[in-house]
Write a protein that holds these residues in place. Structure first.
Motif, PDB file in Angstrom:
ATOM      1  N   VAL A  66      16.267  21.411 -37.278  1.00  0.00           N
ATOM      2  CA  VAL A  66      15.562  22.187 -36.256  1.00  0.00           C
ATOM      3  C   VAL A  66      15.660  23.655 -36.651  1.00  0.00           C
ATOM      4  CG1 VAL A  66      15.483  22.894 -33.836  1.00  0.00           C
ATOM      5  CG2 VAL A  66      16.041  20.527 -34.419  1.00  0.00           C
ATOM      6  N   TYR A  67      14.512  24.315 -36.766  1.00  0.00           N
ATOM      7  CA  TYR A  67      14.448  25.735 -37.145  1.00  0.00           C
ATOM      8  C   TYR A  67      13.364  26.435 -36.324  1.00  0.00           C
ATOM      9  CZ  TYR A  67      13.450  29.998 -39.713  1.00  0.00           C
ATOM     10  OH  TYR A  67      13.248  31.321 -40.041  1.00  0.00           O
ATOM     11  N   PRO A  68      13.654  27.635 -35.824  1.00  0.00           N
ATOM     12  CA  PRO A  68      14.930  28.336 -35.739  1.00  0.00           C
ATOM     13  C   PRO A  68      15.609  27.997 -34.411  1.00  0.00           C
ATOM     14  CG  PRO A  68      13.163  29.835 -35.128  1.00  0.00           C
ATOM     15  CD  PRO A  68      12.519  28.486 -35.368  1.00  0.00           C
ATOM     16  N   PHE A  69      16.704  27.286 -34.487  1.00  0.00           N
ATOM     17  CA  PHE A  69      17.318  26.765 -33.268  1.00  0.00           C
ATOM     18  C   PHE A  69      17.778  27.865 -32.327  1.00  0.00           C
ATOM     19  CE2 PHE A  69      21.324  27.745 -35.321  1.00  0.00           C
ATOM     20  CZ  PHE A  69      22.204  27.948 -34.266  1.00  0.00           C
ATOM     21  N   ASN A  70      18.088  29.048 -32.881  1.00  0.00           N
ATOM     22  CA  ASN A  70      18.643  30.122 -32.052  1.00  0.00           C
ATOM     23  C   ASN A  70      17.573  31.064 -31.503  1.00  0.00           C
ATOM     24  OD1 ASN A  70      18.182  31.033 -34.671  1.00  0.00           O
ATOM     25  ND2 ASN A  70      19.915  32.451 -34.680  1.00  0.00           N
ATOM     26  N   SER A  71      16.319  30.660 -31.587  1.00  0.00           N
ATOM     27  CA  SER A  71      15.234  31.331 -30.843  1.00  0.00           C
ATOM     28  C   SER A  71      14.803  30.336 -29.768  1.00  0.00           C
ATOM     29  CB  SER A  71      14.068  31.679 -31.768  1.00  0.00           C
ATOM     30  OG  SER A  71      14.430  32.687 -32.687  1.00  0.00           O
ATOM     31  N   TRP A  72      15.616  30.234 -28.730  1.00  0.00           N
ATOM     32  CA  TRP A  72      15.490  29.135 -27.782  1.00  0.00           C
ATOM     33  C   TRP A  72      14.194  29.203 -26.991  1.00  0.00           C
ATOM     34  CZ3 TRP A  72      17.583  24.720 -27.964  1.00  0.00           C
ATOM     35  CH2 TRP A  72      17.523  23.840 -26.873  1.00  0.00           C
ATOM     36  N   SER A  73      13.557  28.055 -26.853  1.00  0.00           N
ATOM     37  CA  SER A  73      12.296  27.939 -26.118  1.00  0.00           C
ATOM     38  C   SER A  73      12.100  26.485 -25.735  1.00  0.00           C
ATOM     39  CB  SER A  73      11.122  28.385 -27.014  1.00  0.00           C
ATOM     40  OG  SER A  73      10.951  27.487 -28.104  1.00  0.00           O
ATOM     41  N   ASP A  74      11.095  26.222 -24.926  1.00  0.00           N
ATOM     42  CA  ASP A  74      10.785  24.834 -24.578  1.00  0.00           C
ATOM     43  C   ASP A  74      10.424  24.039 -25.826  1.00  0.00           C
ATOM     44  OD1 ASP A  74      11.261  25.386 -21.928  1.00  0.00           O
ATOM     45  OD2 ASP A  74       9.137  25.583 -21.377  1.00  0.00           O
ATOM     46  N   ALA A  75       9.729  24.691 -26.758  1.00  0.00           N
ATOM     47  CA  ALA A  75       9.319  23.991 -27.983  1.00  0.00           C
ATOM     48  C   ALA A  75      10.534  23.613 -28.834  1.00  0.00           C
ATOM     49  CB  ALA A  75       8.363  24.861 -28.794  1.00  0.00           C
ATOM     50  N   ILE A  76      11.502  24.519 -28.956  1.00  0.00           N
ATOM     51  CA  ILE A  76      12.715  24.210 -29.723  1.00  0.00           C
ATOM     52  C   ILE A  76      13.513  23.121 -29.018  1.00  0.00           C
ATOM     53  CG2 ILE A  76      14.931  25.134 -30.515  1.00  0.00           C
ATOM     54  CD1 ILE A  76      12.623  25.982 -32.272  1.00  0.00           C
ATOM     55  N   ALA A  77      13.594  23.196 -27.698  1.00  0.00           N
ATOM     56  CA  ALA A  77      14.289  22.145 -26.939  1.00  0.00           C
ATOM     57  C   ALA A  77      13.674  20.779 -27.217  1.00  0.00           C
ATOM     58  CB  ALA A  77      14.248  22.456 -25.455  1.00  0.00           C
ATOM     59  N   ALA A  78      12.338  20.723 -27.278  1.00  0.00           N
ATOM     60  CA  ALA A  78      11.658  19.460 -27.559  1.00  0.00           C
ATOM     61  C   ALA A  78      11.970  18.973 -28.973  1.00  0.00           C
ATOM     62  CB  ALA A  78      10.153  19.634 -27.370  1.00  0.00           C
ATOM     63  N   GLU A  79      12.039  19.913 -29.925  1.00  0.00           N
ATOM     64  CA  GLU A  79      12.379  19.523 -31.303  1.00  0.00           C
ATOM     65  C   GLU A  79      13.789  18.951 -31.381  1.00  0.00           C
ATOM     66  OE1 GLU A  79      11.604  22.114 -34.569  1.00  0.00           O
ATOM     67  OE2 GLU A  79       9.870  23.032 -33.609  1.00  0.00           O
ATOM     68  N   VAL A  80      14.716  19.572 -30.651  1.00  0.00           N
ATOM     69  CA  VAL A  80      16.091  19.069 -30.643  1.00  0.00           C
ATOM     70  C   VAL A  80      16.130  17.661 -30.056  1.00  0.00           C
ATOM     71  CG1 VAL A  80      18.411  19.399 -29.702  1.00  0.00           C
ATOM     72  CG2 VAL A  80      17.125  21.372 -30.560  1.00  0.00           C
ATOM     73  N   ARG A  81      15.455  17.475 -28.931  1.00  0.00           N
ATOM     74  CA  ARG A  81      15.432  16.146 -28.304  1.00  0.00           C
ATOM     75  C   ARG A  81      14.833  15.104 -29.231  1.00  0.00           C
ATOM     76  NH1 ARG A  81      14.422  19.105 -23.419  1.00  0.00           N
ATOM     77  NH2 ARG A  81      12.187  19.064 -23.853  1.00  0.00           N
ATOM     78  N   ASP A  82      13.737  15.473 -29.904  1.00  0.00           N
ATOM     79  CA  ASP A  82      13.075  14.535 -30.811  1.00  0.00           C
ATOM     80  C   ASP A  82      13.975  14.157 -31.985  1.00  0.00           C
ATOM     81  OD1 ASP A  82      10.853  14.584 -29.199  1.00  0.00           O
ATOM     82  OD2 ASP A  82       9.659  15.897 -30.499  1.00  0.00           O
ATOM     83  N   LEU A  83      14.661  15.150 -32.551  1.00  0.00           N
ATOM     84  CA  LEU A  83      15.512  14.871 -33.707  1.00  0.00           C
ATOM     85  C   LEU A  83      16.719  14.036 -33.289  1.00  0.00           C
ATOM     86  CD1 LEU A  83      15.374  15.496 -36.732  1.00  0.00           C
ATOM     87  CD2 LEU A  83      16.966  17.389 -36.345  1.00  0.00           C
ATOM     88  N   ILE A  84      17.250  14.295 -32.101  1.00  0.00           N
ATOM     89  CA  ILE A  84      18.349  13.480 -31.584  1.00  0.00           C
ATOM     90  C   ILE A  84      17.906  12.022 -31.435  1.00  0.00           C
ATOM     91  CG2 ILE A  84      19.698  12.994 -29.500  1.00  0.00           C
ATOM     92  CD1 ILE A  84      20.021  16.029 -29.163  1.00  0.00           C
ATOM     93  N   ALA A  85      16.704  11.821 -30.899  1.00  0.00           N
ATOM     94  CA  ALA A  85      16.204  10.455 -30.709  1.00  0.00           C
ATOM     95  C   ALA A  85      16.071   9.728 -32.047  1.00  0.00           C
ATOM     96  CB  ALA A  85      14.866  10.490 -29.986  1.00  0.00           C
ATOM     97  N   ILE A  86      15.575  10.427 -33.065  1.00  0.00           N
ATOM     98  CA  ILE A  86      15.445   9.813 -34.388  1.00  0.00           C
ATOM     99  C   ILE A  86      16.824   9.515 -34.966  1.00  0.00           C
ATOM    100  CG2 ILE A  86      14.637  10.172 -36.754  1.00  0.00           C
ATOM    101  CD1 ILE A  86      12.420  11.986 -35.540  1.00  0.00           C
ATOM    102  N   ALA A  87      17.755  10.459 -34.790  1.00  0.00           N
ATOM    103  CA  ALA A  87      19.111  10.261 -35.310  1.00  0.00           C
ATOM    104  C   ALA A  87      19.759   9.028 -34.686  1.00  0.00           C
ATOM    105  CB  ALA A  87      19.966  11.499 -35.054  1.00  0.00           C
ATOM    106  N   LYS A  88      19.587   8.862 -33.391  1.00  0.00           N
ATOM    107  CA  LYS A  88      20.173   7.693 -32.724  1.00  0.00           C
ATOM    108  C   LYS A  88      19.526   6.406 -33.226  1.00  0.00           C
ATOM    109  CE  LYS A  88      21.279   7.577 -28.405  1.00  0.00           C
ATOM    110  NZ  LYS A  88      22.723   7.319 -28.535  1.00  0.00           N
ATOM    111  N   ALA A  89      18.221   6.450 -33.456  1.00  0.00           N
ATOM    112  CA  ALA A  89      17.515   5.244 -33.904  1.00  0.00           C
ATOM    113  C   ALA A  89      17.938   4.826 -35.309  1.00  0.00           C
ATOM    114  CB  ALA A  89      16.009   5.478 -33.847  1.00  0.00           C
ATOM    115  N   CYS A  90      18.112   5.804 -36.200  1.00  0.00           N
ATOM    116  CA  CYS A  90      18.411   5.466 -37.596  1.00  0.00           C
ATOM    117  C   CYS A  90      19.911   5.403 -37.879  1.00  0.00           C
ATOM    118  CB  CYS A  90      17.740   6.460 -38.553  1.00  0.00           C
ATOM    119  SG  CYS A  90      18.421   8.126 -38.528  1.00  0.00           S
ATOM    120  N   GLY A  91      20.719   5.849 -36.917  1.00  0.00           N
ATOM    121  CA  GLY A  91      22.162   5.815 -37.115  1.00  0.00           C
ATOM    122  C   GLY A  91      22.719   7.022 -37.837  1.00  0.00           C
TER     123      GLY A  91
END
Length: 271
Positions: A66-91
């Motif tokens: 996720v880049y740039p994570f430290n420029s916080w916004s709704d869009a970055i929050a969505a990217e974090v959530r999406d990457l977390i979901a993929i991480a959980k799915a693939c282990g």
């Protein structure tokens, strides 16, 4: 030394071939990326991609980024959530958070406030997922987060050491003028070398990051030795960005030779 391989080192390999290479190098795991100009896992379902790695005896030690994570916004929050979901799915065990690196938002107060806001918002997401988020300070003068100490202090202030770890990158550690290594807070180590004798430290860029050999100017062996001596026991992952490395005709042999060079240097100095 627990070897790992970041897909950026061999971006021309498809996902399956990348896993085969890592397995042949006796790596404990791999780091997969979403910034290689093609779909993550070459479009494979994350569950199947994770199973493929497991079947080859490999951990998915990291999922970037996720880049740039430290420029916080709704869009970055969505990217974090999406990457977390993929991480959980693939282990995958971790996701990577990369700070803004374009010369903006670098003032002291702004940097610290932006980092705290982002981590405060990400913390409950990572806790709920049971994952770890890796924060990678970038040593470039233009980076909005150069200092590992700044990252560690903010993590501790938020009582979040159980969900946030830092990346010790030998390249960025050198560019940021060294400093403490924070072994207890380190989640992964990235290695790469710079061998061009004409470059000043302030001229080094990602494109100069090649495999480590006897001409290495970053002190990789010394940094790895310090980390291991202080008790680091996690993955040490090769992350090269140089087009020269990407174009290697036989990356397996070159990587094996470099890993063995590092190991032999560590063994010689320990003897």
């Amino acid at each position: 030394m627990k070897r790992a391989l970041n897909h950026m080192t061999v971006p021309n390999l498809g996902y399956a071939s990348f896993l085969d290479l890592a397995a042949s190098l006796e790596c404990v795991g791999v780091e997969v990326r979403n910034d290689l100009g093609r779909p993550l896992f070459d479009g494979m379902d994350p569950v199947a991609a994770g199973q493929m790695a497991q079947d080859k005896g490999l951990r998915l030690v990291g999922l970037s980024q996720v880049y740039p994570f430290n420029s916080w916004s709704d869009a970055i929050a969505a990217e974090v959530r999406d990457l977390i979901a993929i991480a959980k799915a693939c282990g995958a065990e971790t996701i990577s958070l990369i700070p803004r690196n374009d010369g903006t938002e670098t003032g002291n107060g702004e940097r610290h406030a932006n980092l705290r806001i982002a981590l405060k918002n990400i913390k409950p997401m990572i806790e709920d997922a049971g994952l770890v988020a890796l924060i990678e300070p970038l040593g470039f003068p233009r980076s909005s987060l150069r200092s590992k100490q700044d990252a560690v202090e903010t993590i501790n202030a938020l009582d979040a050491a159980h969900v946030f770890k830092i990346v010790h990158d030998t390249f960025h550690h050198t560019l940021a003028e060294g400093g403490p290594i924070f072994v207890g807070q380190t989640g992964i180590v990235h290695i790469s070398g710079v061998v061009d004798p004409a470059l000043g430290i302030d001229q080094m860029e990602d494109e100069h990051r090649v495999l480590v050999d006897a001409q290495d100017r970053l002190g990789n062996v010394a940094q790895i030795r310090a980390l291991l001596s202080a008790g680091y026991d996690g993955p040490i992952s090769y992350e090269c960005f140089s087009p020269q490395t990407h174009a290697l005709a036989d990356p397996a042999s070159a990587l094996r030779q470099s890993f063995e060079f590092i190991s032999s240097q560590l063994a010689a100095e320990a003897a």
